[in-house]
Enzyme design. Structure first.
Site, mmCIF file in Angstrom:
data_model
loop_
_atom_site.group_PDB
_atom_site.id
_atom_site.type_symbol
_atom_site.label_atom_id
_atom_site.label_comp_id
_atom_site.label_asym_id
_atom_site.label_seq_id
_atom_site.Cartn_x
_atom_site.Cartn_y
_atom_site.Cartn_z
ATOM 1 N N GLY A 202 33.618 45.134 40.701
ATOM 2 C CA GLY A 202 34.410 46.304 41.022
ATOM 3 C C GLY A 202 35.254 46.741 39.833
ATOM 4 N N THR A 203 35.770 45.758 39.095
ATOM 5 C CA THR A 203 36.587 46.065 37.923
ATOM 6 C C THR A 203 35.797 46.868 36.897
ATOM 7 O OG1 THR A 203 37.925 44.090 38.237
ATOM 8 C CG2 THR A 203 37.872 45.020 36.023
ATOM 9 N N ALA B 133 31.540 44.039 45.967
ATOM 10 C CA ALA B 133 30.835 43.370 47.069
ATOM 11 C C ALA B 133 31.592 42.178 47.620
ATOM 12 C CB ALA B 133 29.437 42.941 46.606
ATOM 13 N N HIS B 134 32.331 41.446 46.778
ATOM 14 C CA HIS B 134 32.953 40.236 47.326
ATOM 15 C C HIS B 134 34.112 40.594 48.262
ATOM 16 C CE1 HIS B 134 36.733 39.604 44.984
ATOM 17 N NE2 HIS B 134 36.130 40.369 44.121
ATOM 18 N N CYS C 216 57.543 34.922 40.622
ATOM 19 C CA CYS C 216 57.367 33.516 40.282
ATOM 20 C C CYS C 216 55.920 33.072 40.436
ATOM 21 C CB CYS C 216 58.281 32.640 41.133
ATOM 22 S SG CYS C 216 58.076 32.918 42.887
#
Lengths: 446, 446
Positions: free
Chosen positions: A64-65, A185-186, A310
């Site tokens: 997707g990235t 897809a994931h 954090c």
């Protein structure tokens, strides 16, 4: 309850079958190559039907990235004669924001629920605006964006709209007249290693990577065919169950949204109550170290994420929570995978309150107040949530209307001190640079 | 016998196990995220050991192509103050050539065996040379390149060397002081969707994609963990068998190299006889339509590739064969997968001669000559191998020392007519633009 999910059983079966049938190069002329080509074509048709586009508008990418990176770069290059101005929502995924960084990117703010106002997008458009980017729904708080309205105003202005649909494709097609769309897809139970990029016919697009004839010239590299086949099978499978599962999970999320503030003091549930994804809920707990709470929940068997500073490698709070202006400390993001049982949610609601109490006890309790004049709290060198805890400890020591100044060099304080004030009814007076760090001024409620 | 190979059994097992264990986001703090991180670290160590580098020098990419694209772009950007000149061998994979196209790319030629001369690389270096790219072995003809020598002269000149090691990593580490290296898992029996990029410490490198902290900032996107785990396991497995399997397959390739010219008339075996990959052999058959021969072999159960123009979507012959100056018509590339039996090779040698004869018969036989004066053959509009067949038909019609001119508008003729002349002992006199297409002049041997 996480940002990735186990493989859907259908995806697993399809992957195994495709590993045997689809290992060949679809560009080759021999038998295995032709079989691979048939599998690839069928997967493309399945994915296109789920997205609501033509098969020849959709290419598969390695993630997707990469779909977002290549989509932004190709759309901007296709309109380079218009300009380099790109409008993004302030709560886009970092893949979009970083891709837009190469241009003149102007973020549009969101309300406290994380939602963009279409009028704000319209106001941000300029004659040199080449692209608008808006997610279908937010990845951290689940808020659904007004994509169809924004698509309509973009169309009227002649500017293409790129939709990051990663969060919502499992649940349905994205409505409206968008020009480009990306998915992963994931996020829908498919394997990692598969994204998709849709470029509607008529959208100017100039791929920016080196020439490669595969995937219509829009995604270089050998096709990851077994994973693509599994991804398409999984998308079809989750869609067939989507409506029923959405209703079921949404009720469980409603239960978490309602019960957490009743069970845990000093909690802010963030995101929109109704315009939201069915499976995602996020809340923040005052006086809580997010990493400690994550670890405690992990030990109890719950895998959650956090937007607290954090828990980030850069020690900065989530840009999404920041843009919403909500509390980032003690942040917990719960993502219910398909099939989550009601009993799991009830057990989560059972273990959460004592765990929050335990984590809070390690950081010291907020003492009873003893009236005093205006005062200064030095929290320099201390990280979230310590500055807010120290502020809460002393606010009772000034009279109503009195002012406490907190010195802090933790970036999260700029988000969490105002958020704490609004939760507690105090007045946040603003910040100013101090000799070291920043001075935050708070007036105790009268 | 193909450009991709079925998954190694070890890769298949590892993939299945990792699908269950490694679906989570390695960047997350919860249990599944930590487990995913451990799997990723272990895969990186395995791959680094096989490559011969430090684990922190190696990142996983979505494909070998993306590794090459990102490697070239990052290396060029890291040396942008030196210049934009990049030296490539003329027989690099198209992924390298296309990536280099964005700069001032200068190809270095090869000999008829497809091998680069280190002195030619040295001569091509300039003060503004930012990068040299050389494959470890050629993907079409299997010729092994003198990487260690070229690495040494690059090091002396202070220029980094990028090695496309996709073809050879299954067989062993690439020797020499190279700076960058790329590989592709599906070439070593791993799954598709995994490449690797190694950047040696001390090499200037500036990633050119949008910021993304994963994989040391060198490969954006969610890690394809199950496939990465399978790729590393497969690399270790094929390496443990590599020496024995290389010796075995190399003997089979020697058999093909020796027998094909004995069994089939008018054949040229291309590539280097000894400095070659163990499993790859390529030959070209005069007067043969490559696509027809591929189809016939496919029907007989043999999946082969071809560098003939008729098998390419652009109808141009392979740039590798072109750079070598060898015949491209009727080209057949045989890649023996691990485990290929001697009996398979014998059966291939049995079926090949009648299939070549059959394909040749469809194109018309080369007739007995009848002496005549100089003449012109009009092959305009006819594709490889017709122009060469027509030339062969008429060459006997001119007296020894007479000249035949072939008019052709097929680009492959420029390669195949000179190659045919050198195979047949005629003299190629050169080409000149004609009113339509190009005129190729051939003097019949005296």
């Amino acid at each position: 309850m996480a940002s990735a999910a186990p493989l859907h059983p259908v995806a697993r079966q399809a992957l195994l079958a495709a590993l045997d049938e689809g290992w060949a190069d679809p560009a080759r002329l021999y038998r295995e190559g032709r079989r691979a080509r048939l599998l690839l074509d069928a997967a493309r048709e399945t994915a296109a039907a789920a997205v609501g586009c033509r098969p020849d508008e959709l290419v598969f990418t390695p993630s997707g990235t990469r779909a977002l990176h290549d989509g932004v770069a190709g759309a901007m290059a296709g309109r380079r004669r218009t300009g380099r101005h790109v409008v993004v929502s302030a709560v886009e995924h970092s893949a979009v924001l970083h891709a837009a960084d190469a241009y003149e990117a102007v973020p549009v703010g969101v309300d406290r629920a994380g939602r963009v106002a279409p009028a704000d997008v319209a106001a941000a458009l300029r004659p040199d605006t080449a692209l608008v980017c808006l997610q279908s729904a937010n990845h951290e708080v689940g808020t659904v964006q007004p994509v169809a309205e924004v698509a309509e105003l973009c169309r009227a202005a002649g500017v293409p709209l790129l939709v990051d649909a990663a969060q919502s494709l499992a649940w349905g097609a994205v409505e409206g007249g968008w020009s480009l769309l990306a998915g992963s897809a994931h996020k829908w139970g498919g394997p990692p290693g598969v994204g998709l990029l849709v470029v509607r016919k008529g959208t100017r697009f100039a791929p920016q990577h080196p020439a490669d004839e595969r995937e219509s010239g829009r995604s270089p590299g050998f096709a990851n065919l077994p994973a693509i086949v599994a991804a398409a099978a999984s998308l079809r499978a989750v869609r067939s169950e989507a409506d029923a599962e959405a209703a079921r999970l949404s009720a469980l999320v409603d239960r978490i949204r309602a019960r957490v503030p009743e069970l845990v003091p000093d909690v802010e549930v963030v995101g929109h109550g109704t315009l939201r994804l069915p499976h995602l809920v996020t809340f923040s707990c005052l006086y809580v170290d997010g990493e400690a709470l994550l670890t405690a929940l992990d030990r109890a068997g719950f895998s959650v994420s956090s937007g607290s500073s954090c828990t980030s490698s850069t020690l900065t709070p989530s840009h999404v929570l920041k843009a919403m202006g909500v509390l980032s400390e003690g942040n917990v993001r719960v993502s219910l995978p398909a099939g989550t049982a009601e009993a799991d949610v009830e057990r989560f609601l059972d273990v959460l309150p004592p765990l929050v109490a335990e984590v809070r006890s390690h950081l010291g309790s907020v003492p009873a107040p003893a009236l005093d004049a205006d005062l200064v709290v030095d929290s320099l060198g201390k990280l979230c949530p310590i500055p807010v805890i120290e502020l809460a400890k002393v606010i009772g020591e000034v009279p109503p209307g009195g002012v406490v100044t907190v010195l802090s060099d933790d970036e999260a304080a700029g988000l969490d001190i105002p958020a704490w004030c609004s939760m507690r009814g105090h007045t946040y007076l603003g910040s100013a640079p101090a000799p070291q760090g920043t001075a935050y001024r708070v007036r105790r409620q009268a």
